[in-house]
Design an enzyme around this catalytic site. Structure first.
Site, short mmCIF file in Angstrom:
data_model
loop_
_atom_site.label_atom_id
_atom_site.label_comp_id
_atom_site.label_asym_id
_atom_site.label_seq_id
_atom_site.Cartn_x
_atom_site.Cartn_y
_atom_site.Cartn_z
N LYS A 1 0.81 -1.22 0.00
CA LYS A 1 0.00 0.00 0.00
C LYS A 1 0.85 1.27 0.00
CE LYS A 1 -3.93 -2.08 -0.25
NZ LYS A 1 -4.86 -1.93 -1.36
N1 PMP Z 1 -3.52 -8.28 1.19
C1 PMP Z 1 -3.60 -7.35 2.14
C2 PMP Z 1 -3.07 -7.65 3.50
C3 PMP Z 1 -4.20 -6.10 1.87
O1 PMP Z 1 -4.28 -5.17 2.84
C4 PMP Z 1 -4.72 -5.88 0.58
C5 PMP Z 1 -5.40 -4.58 0.30
N2 PMP Z 1 -6.77 -4.51 0.60
C6 PMP Z 1 -4.63 -6.89 -0.39
C7 PMP Z 1 -4.02 -8.07 -0.04
C8 PMP Z 1 -5.20 -6.76 -1.77
O2 PMP Z 1 -4.61 -5.75 -2.53
P1 PMP Z 1 -5.50 -4.89 -3.49
O3 PMP Z 1 -6.35 -3.99 -2.64
O4 PMP Z 1 -4.52 -4.11 -4.31
O5 PMP Z 1 -6.34 -5.79 -4.31
#
Ligand code: PMP
Length: 344
Positions: free
Chosen positions: A48
């Site tokens: 993130k």
């Molecule tokens: N794994 C974790 C621990 C996350 O915080 C997120 C984000 N929501 C994701 C996977 C998935 O990533 P994305 O939001 O880019 O699909």
């Protein structure tokens, strides 16, 4: 001769360029070669950081953010931490509206990183003025020169991964990647990365990982939003109860679902076999790899890249707590291999 000081100007210079690490043991009975993109190497310990930095820098370029401006978002998770980190370094205020379901640890962590945290009641509907969505919207409207990150509906989320994660994986695999397997929450990671990779080689297979209790897989297959798919589940950050605009469903070839229990056990297995202390969704992605192997989906020559989105330290009171595992009933399943439970 005077030595040059070898220092980074600040942590933001360390966002991205995370290592690609070969998996050796957990994959030993599988067909193919497996490589993990270990996103906990980002300074905020998750993927993130990439979107927080990208979205904030785009707003700076457009002149929306000026020194002292406010950045608003509705998450207590990894995105909240990354936004707080980028805000501190760049000199912005950070306001996070979070649900009262968020753990005290998470709220304390965000406050420690300088964020102002509004704790909003979890039991109200999304359109209630007290909900964290509505509180964030109102604060955004009331605060001149603020931005609302809105990661599930912000195209720049996908863009961040198109600009960084995709090119990094292409370069690190020397263009030899055959499959990308990644969790989908907002969908930004899988969509942006895949868009870049498929532009280089349209034959690369893209497999999204979804949770039981989430609508993504069904929506991908039918383009229908099916409320019956929705029920509570434990894995955080993966799957959703709405259709995120930050997901490009057309670029994903298929979705596979994983259970809370198997994903938790697999996260623990990654730590024990590879020494990589990763988060719950890293367990989910490797659980998906197991299931795909059971279905005989990979060839010996395949080069499969998986994304490990964050670090295990964020799950000490969950996946890495025997008590929590016990409380969920995860030790009761017959599928638990010997030695998973630590005896004291
Ligand atoms: N794994 C974790 C621990 C996350 O915080 C997120 C984000 N929501 C994701 C996977 C998935 O990533 P994305 O939001 O880019 O699909």
């Amino acid at each position: 001769m005077e030595q040059k000081i070898k220092a980074y100007n600040n942590l933001l210079e360390l966002v991205g360029n995370t290592p690609l690490v070969k998996l050796n043991k957990i994959t030993q009975n599988f067909n193919g070669n497996y490589f993990a993109k270990v996103e906990s190497f980002n300074p905020g310990h998750s993927s993130k950081d990439r979107i927080a930095m990208h979205i904030i820098e785009q707003a700076e370029e457009k002149g929306i953010l000026t020194p002292g401006s406010t950045i608003i978002e509705t998450t207590s998770g990894n995105t909240g931490f990354s936004i707080a980190m980028v805000s501190i370094i760049k000199g912005y205020k950070c306001i996070l509206a979070v649900s009262s379901k968020s753990s005290k640890d998470k709220i304390d962590m965000l406050r420690s990183m300088g964020a102002t945290v509004y704790v909003c009641p979890a039991h109200v509907s999304a359109d209630d003025p007290r909900s964290y969505y509505e509180v964030a919207k109102r604060l955004h409207q009331e605060t001149k020169g603020s931005i609302y990150i809105n990661q599930y509906f912000n195209e720049l989320n996908m863009d961040a991964h198109y600009a960084s994660t995709g090119p990094e994986i292409w370069e690190q695999t020397g263009g030899q990647i055959t499959h990308l397997v990644a969790c989908s929450g907002t969908g930004g990671t899988i969509s942006g990365t895949s868009r870049y990779l498929k532009e280089q080689n349209p034959n690369i297979k893209i497999i999204g990982v979804d949770a039981y209790g989430s609508v993504l897989k069904k929506y991908h297959e039918t383009r229908e939003f099916d409320r019956n798919e929705i029920y509570p589940y434990r894995i955080e950050g993966l799957g959703k109860n709405l259709i995120p605009a930050a997901t490009d469903f057309d670029i994903i070839d298929e979705f596979i679902k994983v259970t809370d229990s198997e994903s938790a056990h697999t996260a623990r297995e990654i730590a024990r076999t590879e020494g990589i202390f990763a988060g719950y969704t890293s367990g989910a992605v490797m659980q998906a790899i197991k299931q795909l192997n059971e279905e005989g989906r990979f060839k010996k020559s395949d080069n499969v890249v998986v994304i490990f989105p964050d670090h295990g330290s964020r799950y000490m009171s969950k996946v890495y707590s025997d008590q929590w595992m016990e409380d969920q009933g995860f030790f009761d399943t017959e599928s638990v291999p010997d030695g998973q439970k630590i005896q004291y």
